[in-house]
Design an enzyme around this catalytic site. Structure first.
Site, PDB file in Angstrom:
ATOM      1  N   GLY A 247      -4.323 -86.777  16.905  1.00  0.00           N
ATOM      2  CA  GLY A 247      -5.426 -87.641  16.529  1.00  0.00           C
ATOM      3  C   GLY A 247      -5.276 -89.073  17.011  1.00  0.00           C
ATOM      4  O   GLY A 247      -4.254 -89.482  17.570  1.00  0.00           O
ATOM      5  N   HIS A 248      -6.312 -89.851  16.748  1.00  0.00           N
ATOM      6  CA  HIS A 248      -6.393 -91.232  17.223  1.00  0.00           C
ATOM      7  C   HIS A 248      -5.349 -92.117  16.546  1.00  0.00           C
ATOM      8  O   HIS A 248      -5.093 -92.034  15.346  1.00  0.00           O
ATOM      9  CB  HIS A 248      -7.790 -91.799  16.971  1.00  0.00           C
ATOM     10  CG  HIS A 248      -8.261 -91.639  15.555  1.00  0.00           C
ATOM     11  ND1 HIS A 248      -7.981 -92.549  14.565  1.00  0.00           N
ATOM     12  CD2 HIS A 248      -8.988 -90.667  14.963  1.00  0.00           C
ATOM     13  CE1 HIS A 248      -8.521 -92.167  13.433  1.00  0.00           C
ATOM     14  NE2 HIS A 248      -9.134 -91.008  13.639  1.00  0.00           N
TER      15      HIS A 248
END
Length: 347
Positions: A247-248
């Site tokens: 994820g980011h």
């Protein structure tokens, strides 16, 4: 290739050649697992390997062995050529490079490739059919870009990288030297960022970038998202299996290994040398310390101490989880005992 020729090459490697048997020198045409190998093939065994019993029935032509006397004696009795290494698995990996040398494509740009005039392709780099390279992107020297790869604008790819068919690098992505991105992997895609409002979900622009440090390998179908601001960073030498989601804003240390279907939520911090087995989930903003290990299907919601081994959902120390799992299997018997005690206890 003669076995003796192969051993001369391997003795210059990192596997630690101890000694090799004299007199037997078969011609090798390839390699195979011990139970399937023929007289023209190479295989290997490690200490305590479960296939040890199969050696007695194997038709293998040559072996890479550990310094284990029962294996050495059995190979000698069967007339199998062998060499003894400190690390036979590493020796086998080095042998495969010799038995199956890779064919490097010619350092040329295929006429069907679409390359922006402001992009730069370094010397010795091969660009395959239908590759797209966007404005301002820069590819280093001696890279291999296979068919169908898409490189968006302002991407930087270091020397000696290999991008396999249909890999995608989104805007601003940065790859260090010697990175490998396998087929259908996506680096730098938009992070999953939305703001809840009275009207529904409002998209949070993802303006950050993904950085892969030197020697990172990304498996097929893996996605590594960019954050709204800042960067998602994968530490040098990290190896990522197929179908992993990162994820980011995640950061990982150097030399990590993530098996298939691992999911790491935004903002998580992963230390150096961490191993995440298949289907491990890491919650957002969780912190995993250096050299920690999470066994398959573990769910990490909090912090994991350096060097700790965790299992289960939610993840707990592995020894405790083993005790819990053992207890769980006894629950029906325990419930029966409780019912009997309740029945026999005066009210």
């Amino acid at each position: 290739m003669r076995f003796s020729t192969l051993i001369k090459v391997l003795q210059t490697g990192d596997a630690g050649l101890r000694w090799s048997q004299a007199g037997l020198d078969p011609w090798l045409e390839g390699a195979a697992s011990l139970d399937q190998a023929s007289a023209a093939q190479l295989s290997f065994l490690e200490k305590g390997n479960a296939l040890t019993a199969a050696l007695g029935a194997s038709g293998v032509g040559a072996l890479l062995l550990p310094d284990q006397q029962d294996l050495i004696d059995l190979a000698s009795q069967r007339g199998i050529a062998f060499a003894v290494f400190a690390d036979p698995r590493l020796a086998f990996a080095e042998a495969l490079d010799q038995l199956y040398p890779r064919r490097r494509p010619l350092a040329e740009i295929h006429p069907s490739a679409v390359i922006d005039e402001r992009a730069v392709v370094g010397p010795g780099t091969a660009v395959g059919p239908r590759v797209c390279i966007g404005e301002g992107s820069r590819l280093g020297a001696d890279c291999i870009v296979h068919p169908g790869v898409v490189i968006y604008d302002d991407v930087v790819v270091g020397d000696g990288c290999e991008l396999h068919a249909n890999a995608v690098l989104h805007p601003g992505s940065r790859l260090g030297r010697g990175c490998v991105v396998n087929s259908n992997a996506v680096v730098g895609s938009e992070g999953f960022g939305f703001v809840p409002t009275a009207k529904g979900w409002r998209k949070m622009p993802q303006t950050g970038q993904v950085v892969l440090e030197d020697g990172v390998e990304v498996g097929c179908g893996t996605t590594i998202d960019r954050p709204s601001v800042g960067e998602t960073r994968i530490g040098a030498g990290t190896k990522i299996d197929n179908l992993v989601q990162i994820g980011h804003g995640v950061t990982t240390g150097r030399g990590c290994a993530f098996a298939s279907q691992v999911g790491i939520a935004g903002g998580a911090r992963i230390g150096h040398g961490v191993i995440l087995a298949g289907q491990v989930g890491v919650a957002n903003r969780a912190v995993v310390g250096d050299r920690a290990i999470a066994s398959s299907k573990s769910g990490i919601h909090g912090d994991v101490a350096p060097g700790e081994v965790v299992s289960g959902f939610p993840a707990i120390p592995n020894r405790l989880w083993l005790r819990c799992a053992n207890t769980f299997s006894k629950l029906p018997e325990m419930a029966k005992t409780l019912r009997e005690l309740k029945r026999d206890t005066p009210q």
